[in-house]
Scaffold this active site. Structure first.
Site, PDB file in Angstrom:
ATOM      1  N   ARG A   1      -6.331 -10.480  -6.412  1.00  0.00           N
ATOM      2  CA  ARG A   1      -7.269 -10.860  -7.730  1.00  0.00           C
ATOM      3  C   ARG A   1      -6.198 -10.931  -8.892  1.00  0.00           C
ATOM      4  O   ARG A   1      -6.544 -11.325  -9.964  1.00  0.00           O
ATOM      5  CB  ARG A   1      -8.105  -9.769  -7.891  1.00  0.00           C
ATOM      6  CG  ARG A   1      -9.068  -9.722  -6.663  1.00  0.00           C
ATOM      7  CD  ARG A   1     -10.352  -8.795  -6.999  1.00  0.00           C
ATOM      8  NE  ARG A   1     -11.150  -8.866  -5.840  1.00  0.00           N
ATOM      9  CZ  ARG A   1     -12.299  -8.790  -5.766  1.00  0.00           C
ATOM     10  NH1 ARG A   1     -13.260  -8.846  -6.932  1.00  0.00           N
ATOM     11  NH2 ARG A   1     -13.085  -8.835  -4.641  1.00  0.00           N
ATOM     12  N   SER A   2      -4.789 -10.383  -8.701  1.00  0.00           N
ATOM     13  CA  SER A   2      -4.064 -10.436  -9.890  1.00  0.00           C
ATOM     14  C   SER A   2      -3.832 -11.852 -10.492  1.00  0.00           C
ATOM     15  O   SER A   2      -3.697 -11.914 -11.738  1.00  0.00           O
ATOM     16  CB  SER A   2      -2.502  -9.899  -9.518  1.00  0.00           C
ATOM     17  OG  SER A   2      -2.874  -8.771  -9.059  1.00  0.00           O
TER      18      SER A   2
ATOM     19  N   LYS B   1       5.830  -2.804  -1.736  1.00  0.00           N
ATOM     20  CA  LYS B   1       5.756  -1.624  -2.829  1.00  0.00           C
ATOM     21  C   LYS B   1       6.979  -0.505  -2.572  1.00  0.00           C
ATOM     22  O   LYS B   1       7.410  -0.120  -3.648  1.00  0.00           O
ATOM     23  CB  LYS B   1       4.539  -1.170  -2.821  1.00  0.00           C
ATOM     24  CG  LYS B   1       3.496  -2.135  -3.647  1.00  0.00           C
ATOM     25  CD  LYS B   1       2.091  -1.393  -3.466  1.00  0.00           C
ATOM     26  CE  LYS B   1       1.794  -0.777  -4.885  1.00  0.00           C
ATOM     27  NZ  LYS B   1       0.379  -0.537  -5.287  1.00  0.00           N
TER      28      LYS B   1
ATOM     29  N   ASN C   1       5.049  -1.259  -8.299  1.00  0.00           N
ATOM     30  CA  ASN C   1       4.117  -2.215  -8.208  1.00  0.00           C
ATOM     31  C   ASN C   1       4.572  -3.328  -9.520  1.00  0.00           C
ATOM     32  O   ASN C   1       3.727  -4.449  -9.487  1.00  0.00           O
ATOM     33  CB  ASN C   1       2.691  -1.698  -8.525  1.00  0.00           C
ATOM     34  CG  ASN C   1       2.471  -1.086  -9.910  1.00  0.00           C
ATOM     35  OD1 ASN C   1       3.276  -0.883 -10.519  1.00  0.00           O
ATOM     36  ND2 ASN C   1       1.108  -1.328 -10.165  1.00  0.00           N
TER      37      ASN C   1
ATOM     38  N   ASP D   1       0.414   2.361 -11.166  1.00  0.00           N
ATOM     39  CA  ASP D   1      -0.813   2.693 -10.680  1.00  0.00           C
ATOM     40  C   ASP D   1      -1.534   3.839 -11.266  1.00  0.00           C
ATOM     41  O   ASP D   1      -2.737   4.023 -11.258  1.00  0.00           O
ATOM     42  CB  ASP D   1      -0.707   2.665  -9.115  1.00  0.00           C
ATOM     43  CG  ASP D   1      -0.577   1.416  -8.292  1.00  0.00           C
ATOM     44  OD1 ASP D   1      -1.053   0.404  -9.027  1.00  0.00           O
ATOM     45  OD2 ASP D   1       0.240   1.316  -7.481  1.00  0.00           O
TER      46      ASP D   1
ATOM     47  N   ASN E   1      -6.245  14.875   4.172  1.00  0.00           N
ATOM     48  CA  ASN E   1      -5.850  13.479   4.773  1.00  0.00           C
ATOM     49  C   ASN E   1      -6.074  13.824   6.361  1.00  0.00           C
ATOM     50  O   ASN E   1      -5.829  15.010   6.812  1.00  0.00           O
ATOM     51  CB  ASN E   1      -4.422  13.151   4.353  1.00  0.00           C
ATOM     52  CG  ASN E   1      -4.117  11.774   4.748  1.00  0.00           C
ATOM     53  OD1 ASN E   1      -4.984  11.002   4.328  1.00  0.00           O
ATOM     54  ND2 ASN E   1      -3.287  11.470   5.470  1.00  0.00           N
TER      55      ASN E   1
ATOM     56  N   LEU F   1     -11.160   4.437  -5.111  1.00  0.00           N
ATOM     57  CA  LEU F   1      -9.861   3.624  -5.348  1.00  0.00           C
ATOM     58  C   LEU F   1     -10.522   2.215  -4.789  1.00  0.00           C
ATOM     59  O   LEU F   1     -10.087   1.142  -5.208  1.00  0.00           O
ATOM     60  CB  LEU F   1      -8.632   3.855  -4.836  1.00  0.00           C
ATOM     61  CG  LEU F   1      -8.054   5.037  -5.223  1.00  0.00           C
ATOM     62  CD1 LEU F   1      -6.493   5.368  -4.945  1.00  0.00           C
ATOM     63  CD2 LEU F   1      -8.152   5.425  -6.608  1.00  0.00           C
TER      64      LEU F   1
ATOM     65  N   TYR G   1     -12.711  -0.921  -4.265  1.00  0.00           N
ATOM     66  CA  TYR G   1     -13.642  -1.610  -5.401  1.00  0.00           C
ATOM     67  C   TYR G   1     -14.397  -2.605  -4.988  1.00  0.00           C
ATOM     68  O   TYR G   1     -15.141  -3.384  -5.542  1.00  0.00           O
ATOM     69  CB  TYR G   1     -12.998  -2.043  -6.774  1.00  0.00           C
ATOM     70  CG  TYR G   1     -11.841  -2.883  -6.650  1.00  0.00           C
ATOM     71  CD1 TYR G   1     -10.486  -2.336  -6.197  1.00  0.00           C
ATOM     72  CD2 TYR G   1     -11.987  -4.275  -6.204  1.00  0.00           C
ATOM     73  CE1 TYR G   1      -9.312  -3.104  -6.004  1.00  0.00           C
ATOM     74  CE2 TYR G   1     -10.940  -5.057  -5.952  1.00  0.00           C
ATOM     75  CZ  TYR G   1      -9.500  -4.401  -5.938  1.00  0.00           C
ATOM     76  OH  TYR G   1      -8.522  -5.261  -5.546  1.00  0.00           O
TER      77      TYR G   1
HETATM   78  P1  ATR Z   1      -2.760   2.911   0.548  1.00  0.00           P
HETATM   79  O1  ATR Z   1      -1.563   2.359   0.028  1.00  0.00           O
HETATM   80  O2  ATR Z   1      -3.810   2.020   0.177  1.00  0.00           O
HETATM   81  O3  ATR Z   1      -2.806   4.230   0.206  1.00  0.00           O
HETATM   82  P2  ATR Z   1      -2.159   3.686   3.287  1.00  0.00           P
HETATM   83  O4  ATR Z   1      -1.017   4.151   2.498  1.00  0.00           O
HETATM   84  O5  ATR Z   1      -2.245   3.134   4.455  1.00  0.00           O
HETATM   85  O6  ATR Z   1      -2.882   2.715   2.202  1.00  0.00           O
HETATM   86  O7  ATR Z   1      -3.343   5.191   3.210  1.00  0.00           O
HETATM   87  C1  ATR Z   1      -4.518   4.874   3.342  1.00  0.00           C
HETATM   88  C2  ATR Z   1      -5.482   6.073   3.403  1.00  0.00           C
HETATM   89  O8  ATR Z   1      -6.678   5.983   4.007  1.00  0.00           O
HETATM   90  C3  ATR Z   1      -4.576   7.302   4.310  1.00  0.00           C
HETATM   91  O9  ATR Z   1      -4.988   8.191   3.451  1.00  0.00           O
HETATM   92  C4  ATR Z   1      -5.370   7.216   5.438  1.00  0.00           C
HETATM   93  O10 ATR Z   1      -5.359   8.343   6.414  1.00  0.00           O
HETATM   94  P3  ATR Z   1      -3.888   8.511   7.435  1.00  0.00           P
HETATM   95  O11 ATR Z   1      -3.018   8.832   6.521  1.00  0.00           O
HETATM   96  O12 ATR Z   1      -4.456   9.470   8.209  1.00  0.00           O
HETATM   97  O13 ATR Z   1      -3.730   7.138   8.198  1.00  0.00           O
HETATM   98  C5  ATR Z   1      -6.771   6.879   5.009  1.00  0.00           C
HETATM   99  N1  ATR Z   1      -7.900   6.471   5.917  1.00  0.00           N
HETATM  100  C6  ATR Z   1      -7.555   5.146   6.487  1.00  0.00           C
HETATM  101  N2  ATR Z   1      -8.521   4.998   7.503  1.00  0.00           N
HETATM  102  C7  ATR Z   1      -9.324   5.964   7.674  1.00  0.00           C
HETATM  103  C8  ATR Z   1     -10.173   6.579   8.735  1.00  0.00           C
HETATM  104  N3  ATR Z   1     -10.877   5.808   9.354  1.00  0.00           N
HETATM  105  N4  ATR Z   1     -10.504   8.036   8.403  1.00  0.00           N
HETATM  106  C9  ATR Z   1      -9.810   8.732   7.578  1.00  0.00           C
HETATM  107  N5  ATR Z   1      -8.701   8.160   6.892  1.00  0.00           N
HETATM  108  C10 ATR Z   1      -8.569   7.095   6.852  1.00  0.00           C
END
Ligand code: ATR
Length: 283
Positions: free
Chosen positions: A26-27, A76, A97, A113, A163, A228, A230
């Site tokens: 969307r940037s 990134k 970013n 960010d 997490n 985060l 949207y």
């Molecule tokens: P971003 O840059 O958007 O943060 P990312 O580094 O891939 O993307 O991180 C995604 C986040 O969503 C992580 O905290 C991920 O958990 P994991 O580190 O265990 O992968 C979390 N996430 C994504 N899908 C998930 C799910 N189904 N259940 C729990 N956590 C999830």
């Protein structure tokens, strides 16, 4: 220094967002809105760049009249090694970013960010006082790292994090220090007890994905909840938090605010984040 080694003459400034894929970014719409609104004769374009071509593309851009760029997934992290100057916050977060191509040809990398995250909350909930109580961050991915850095900088006394993959949260604790307290994913609901700022920094709740399944029973109505994600603006997490009496702030503003410092550096004008911009980006 020979003319060919420095940037091209800067008439109409160009900026871009580099990603792979990039079609859904969307940037361009966001920066395009600002360029038009302020009558600036610049351009902001989406550039699909494969990871193996990133270094070559970045080297060529200043000579083509680009004054800077945003980088998004999957560039990134890798862009840090290609930049000549990396800000402290980008180094701490481990990702950038926003790039500025300086007149001397050097690439400056920053991460806005965390700034965008805090600026969004401050705009939507001006009486939010981060120092008053613990913050709880659900998720420990790349976006969560920017959120953690900015919350700690804003003065939260304690930062709780959980997490699914616990090691990523442990890593954040190791890097960000003693105020960070790691909770087990199975007990993520417990960390909401007494938390005054609660953030979903996972991708859960995004359209097409499952909703966040952390139980919100311990969430206090005094807490501010923000997401985060949207798409949708009101995620299942925000809907439930609002039903419990919490103030909620959606995640679109973070996207809008993180773009402002780059726009100002490239095009020379601090842009406003307002309803007209939100409407343009959502259109
Ligand atoms: P971003 O840059 O958007 O943060 P990312 O580094 O891939 O993307 O991180 C995604 C986040 O969503 C992580 O905290 C991920 O958990 P994991 O580190 O265990 O992968 C979390 N996430 C994504 N899908 C998930 C799910 N189904 N259940 C729990 N956590 C999830």
């Amino acid at each position: 220094m020979p003319e060919t080694d420095s940037a091209a003459p800067r008439n109409t400034p160009l900026a871009a967002v580099l990603g792979w894929p990039i079609a859904h970014s969307r940037s361009p719409r966001l920066h395009g809105h600002w360029l038009q609104r302020y009558g600036i004769s610049g351009h902001y374009v989406p550039l699909p760049v494969m990871p193996e071509h990133l270094a070559e593309v970045l080297r060529a851009m200043p000579r083509m009249g680009f004054v800077g760029a945003n980088v998004t997934i999957p560039h990134k992290e890798s862009v840090l090694a290609l930049a000549d100057v990396v800000t402290d916050r980008a180094a701490l977060i481990g990702a950038a970013n926003t790039l500025i191509f300086r007149p001397d040809g050097k690439i400056h990398a920053d991460n806005t960010d965390g700034y965008g995250f805090i600026a969004n909350i401050r705009q939507m909930a001006p009486d939010w006082i981060p120092d008053l109580g613990p913050a709880a961050v659900i998720g420990a991915g790349g976006a969560a790292r920017a959120v953690v850095a900015s919350l700690l900088e804003s003065g939260v006394p304690e930062l709780r994090i959980a997490n699914r993959t616990r090691i990523r949260a442990e890593q954040i604790k190791a890097e960000f220090g003693a105020k960070v307290v790691v909770y087990d994913w199975a007990q993520a609901g417990n960390m909401l007890e007494g938390a005054l700022t609660v953030v979903n920094a996972t991708s859960m709740g995004m359209a097409g994905k499952e909703a966040l399944r952390v139980p919100l029973d311990a969430l206090s109505p005094d807490a501010l909840a923000t997401d985060l994600v949207y798409t949708p603006l009101m995620t299942p997490f925000l809907v439930e938090a609002q039903a419990r009496g919490c103030r909620v702030v959606d995640g679109l503003g973070m996207l809008l605010h993180q773009a402002a410092p780059g726009f100002e550096r490239w095009f020379g004008r601090r842009p406003e984040v307002d309803e007209a911009l939100r409407a343009a980006v959502l259109a």
